[in-house]
Design an enzyme around this catalytic site. Sequence first.
Site, PDB file in Angstrom:
ATOM      1  N   SER A 150       0.842  -1.192   0.000  1.00  0.00           N
ATOM      2  CA  SER A 150       0.000   0.000   0.000  1.00  0.00           C
ATOM      3  C   SER A 150       0.886   1.255   0.000  1.00  0.00           C
ATOM      4  CB  SER A 150      -0.961  -0.047   1.192  1.00  0.00           C
ATOM      5  OG  SER A 150      -1.953   0.937   1.089  1.00  0.00           O
ATOM      6  N   ASP A 243      -9.594  -3.714  -5.768  1.00  0.00           N
ATOM      7  CA  ASP A 243      -8.819  -2.725  -5.027  1.00  0.00           C
ATOM      8  C   ASP A 243      -8.879  -1.406  -5.783  1.00  0.00           C
ATOM      9  OD1 ASP A 243      -6.912  -1.200  -3.696  1.00  0.00           O
ATOM     10  OD2 ASP A 243      -5.288  -2.649  -3.918  1.00  0.00           O
ATOM     11  N   HIS A 273      -7.853  -4.880  -1.345  1.00  0.00           N
ATOM     12  CA  HIS A 273      -6.661  -4.274  -0.769  1.00  0.00           C
ATOM     13  C   HIS A 273      -6.364  -4.907   0.596  1.00  0.00           C
ATOM     14  CE1 HIS A 273      -3.829  -0.912  -0.808  1.00  0.00           C
ATOM     15  NE2 HIS A 273      -4.044  -0.762   0.493  1.00  0.00           N
TER      16      HIS A 273
END
Length: 304
Positions: A150, A243, A273
């Site tokens: 991320s 995501d 995600h």
Amino acid sequence: MAELLSRIHRANRPHFHHLSPQQARVAYRMGAEILDLPREPLARVQDLQVPGPGGARSARLYAPSAERLPVLLYFHGGGFTIGGIETHDSLCRQLALRAHCAVISLDYRLAPEHRFPAAVDDCVAALHWLVLEADALGLDPRRVAVGGDSAGGTLAAVAALSARDAGIPLALQLLITPGTCARADTESHARFAKGYLLDAEAIAWFFAHYIDDAQKDDWRFAPLHAEDHSGLAPACLILAEADPLVDEGLAYGDTLRAAGTPVQLELYRGVTHDFIKMGRMLPEALAAQDAAARALRTAFGESA
């Protein structure tokens, strides 16, 4: 994944964007490893202090043996605002174990107390420190990789660009569901804006704490906007289909390939995600951890 999202919804925990950053950090830390695998015992787990532009930062070294191992410098996710060594302890242990390498997890400075580019500066400084100090730590300075998930994937991509410019050879950049573009305006951001774990409101909340809008085109925030992607370390990109960030991850892979950078891209269907930290529930998480480990082993010249 749908059942897991339903369970998370039923738990009715407050959304991060309804909390202060300090409250969100506590909430994230309390829940971060619920779906992770149990923390794996390792031969070596050592807390370190890493010098940086804002003062010394904490880090943790994980290694499955006392051998002279290659090393992955890892940057945790959390929107540049939450997360830390403890929230990603299980994942770092799994990467060390599966790849048979050392992993150093860095506690870089967080926003809003430390806004852009503080996190970038810490991560780049840590990489320079690691190259100099690997020998003293019993690690191999000739086999160094960067990685993260991320926001940490964004930082790893930026560190790889900085390493090239500084003449630091890297074995690999491991980019797990990274953010790479400036405006959160891809089609996947619209398609997965709500109900897929990472909501548009949360992304906006993270970014508002981290960076001024006028700075978002800076490649240190949006590595897709760097002028030159040639000469970079090989990349392993691990993406999730459901995501908001998937389109910019795909775009970054395409951009690296077009510039001549070798890219291994793994797209996991039907997951969201942060899925790689859900090994108790999702077989895709285990598959992704194995894929990351294989990429590291190959990059380090180890047998797969």
